[in-house]
Design an enzyme around this catalytic site. Sequence first.
Site, PDB file in Angstrom:
ATOM      1  N   LYS A  13       0.819  -1.224   0.000  1.00  6.65           N
ATOM      2  CA  LYS A  13       0.000   0.000   0.000  1.00  6.65           C
ATOM      3  C   LYS A  13       0.849   1.269   0.000  1.00  6.65           C
ATOM      4  CE  LYS A  13      -2.567  -0.311   3.727  1.00  6.65           C
ATOM      5  NZ  LYS A  13      -2.190  -1.595   4.272  1.00  6.65           N
ATOM      6  N   ARG A  88     -10.150   2.031   8.681  1.00 10.43           N
ATOM      7  CA  ARG A  88      -9.830   0.640   8.975  1.00 10.43           C
ATOM      8  C   ARG A  88     -10.903  -0.027   9.820  1.00 10.43           C
ATOM      9  NH1 ARG A  88      -3.685   1.566   8.843  1.00 10.43           N
ATOM     10  NH2 ARG A  88      -2.756  -0.501   8.785  1.00 10.43           N
ATOM     11  N   ARG A 127      10.941  -6.630   5.192  1.00 12.02           N
ATOM     12  CA  ARG A 127      10.960  -5.197   5.501  1.00 12.02           C
ATOM     13  C   ARG A 127      11.533  -4.965   6.906  1.00 12.02           C
ATOM     14  NH1 ARG A 127       5.367  -1.976   5.361  1.00 12.02           N
ATOM     15  NH2 ARG A 127       5.106  -2.798   7.456  1.00 12.02           N
ATOM     16  N   ARG A 133      11.244  -1.546  11.256  1.00 12.39           N
ATOM     17  CA  ARG A 133      10.038  -0.988  11.868  1.00 12.39           C
ATOM     18  C   ARG A 133       9.710  -1.779  13.122  1.00 12.39           C
ATOM     19  NH1 ARG A 133       4.814   0.285   8.172  1.00 12.39           N
ATOM     20  NH2 ARG A 133       3.743  -0.606   9.970  1.00 12.39           N
ATOM     21  N   ARG A 144      -1.267  -8.221  13.384  1.00 18.46           N
ATOM     22  CA  ARG A 144      -1.776  -7.206  12.454  1.00 18.46           C
ATOM     23  C   ARG A 144      -2.614  -7.832  11.347  1.00 18.46           C
ATOM     24  NH1 ARG A 144       3.586  -4.884  11.162  1.00 18.46           N
ATOM     25  NH2 ARG A 144       2.601  -3.948   9.369  1.00 18.46           N
TER      26      ARG A 144
HETATM   27  P1  AMP Z   1       0.391   1.179   8.714  1.00 17.74           P
HETATM   28  O1  AMP Z   1       1.630   1.999   8.501  1.00 17.74           O
HETATM   29  O2  AMP Z   1      -0.751   1.650   7.873  1.00 17.74           O
HETATM   30  O3  AMP Z   1       0.642  -0.287   8.602  1.00 17.74           O
HETATM   31  O4  AMP Z   1      -0.064   1.440  10.230  1.00 17.74           O
HETATM   32  C1  AMP Z   1       0.766   1.076  11.304  1.00 17.74           C
HETATM   33  C2  AMP Z   1      -0.025   1.039  12.600  1.00 17.74           C
HETATM   34  O5  AMP Z   1      -0.572   2.341  12.885  1.00 17.74           O
HETATM   35  C3  AMP Z   1      -1.223   0.111  12.613  1.00 17.74           C
HETATM   36  O6  AMP Z   1      -0.867  -1.232  12.894  1.00 17.74           O
HETATM   37  C4  AMP Z   1      -2.064   0.728  13.727  1.00 17.74           C
HETATM   38  O7  AMP Z   1      -1.535   0.436  15.013  1.00 17.74           O
HETATM   39  C5  AMP Z   1      -1.856   2.210  13.482  1.00 17.74           C
HETATM   40  N1  AMP Z   1      -2.871   2.733  12.540  1.00 17.74           N
HETATM   41  C6  AMP Z   1      -2.653   3.212  11.287  1.00 17.74           C
HETATM   42  N2  AMP Z   1      -3.801   3.597  10.705  1.00 17.74           N
HETATM   43  C7  AMP Z   1      -4.793   3.342  11.604  1.00 17.74           C
HETATM   44  C8  AMP Z   1      -6.197   3.501  11.595  1.00 17.74           C
HETATM   45  N3  AMP Z   1      -6.861   3.967  10.533  1.00 17.74           N
HETATM   46  N4  AMP Z   1      -6.884   3.136  12.724  1.00 17.74           N
HETATM   47  C9  AMP Z   1      -6.258   2.671  13.804  1.00 17.74           C
HETATM   48  N5  AMP Z   1      -4.931   2.462  13.867  1.00 17.74           N
HETATM   49  C10 AMP Z   1      -4.191   2.805  12.791  1.00 17.74           C
END
Ligand code: AMP
Length: 187
Positions: A13, A88, A127, A133, A144
């Site tokens: 993404k 989400r 990654r 990360r 996740r």
């Molecule tokens: P990502 O970089 O999109 O994989 O997001 C990393 C982490 O940020 C996720 O595993 C959540 O803990 C938090 N996060 C990101 N976007 C959201 C969202 N829309 N709602 C809740 N938590 C989020």
Amino acid sequence: MRIVLMGPPGAGKGTQAAIIAEQFKIPHISTGEIFRANVGQGTELGIEAKKYMDKGEYVPDAVTNKMVAARLAEPDTENGFLLDGYPRTLEQVGELERILDDLGTPLDHVVEITANTDEVVARLLNRAKLDGRADDTEEVIRRRMEVYAEQTEPLVAVYEEKGLLLKVDGMGDVEEVSGRLLGALQA
Ligand code: AMP
């Protein structure tokens, strides 16, 4: 062009969002990136978000929604935006609809990047080695994926029903996938 990009963790993404945003000259808004920036700066929001992120759980809707509402009110979203990683949850879908109704700017497309689970777990572990990360350990990756399946996967049907959904196969190299995505968005 107002776009939401969905897909499981590791589907590519972030990479694809950057390409699409560049192509359409719209801001790439990644809630995960905004949270990570806040964690890095040690802000109050970052300290709160980190508690959840480190476990692979979602940050509470109230916190996330407030942050997104503020971001979408910024002037650079005037010609559109690409939301990466939001909404989400069902509650976030409702909130996004309210925010955009108020602004009079409905979504144009919701794109789901589909991916094979074994492949995405392998990508995420890779990654983890490359950019370290904090939430890319095997245990957190598994969590996740579960949280995505439970809370976010059902949103695909919601957007399909609204007639907004485009499904794009996320397997293959970056250029192949971006070619498919741009093709679908321009069709
Ligand atoms: P990502 O970089 O999109 O994989 O997001 C990393 C982490 O940020 C996720 O595993 C959540 O803990 C938090 N996060 C990101 N976007 C959201 C969202 N829309 N709602 C809740 N938590 C989020």
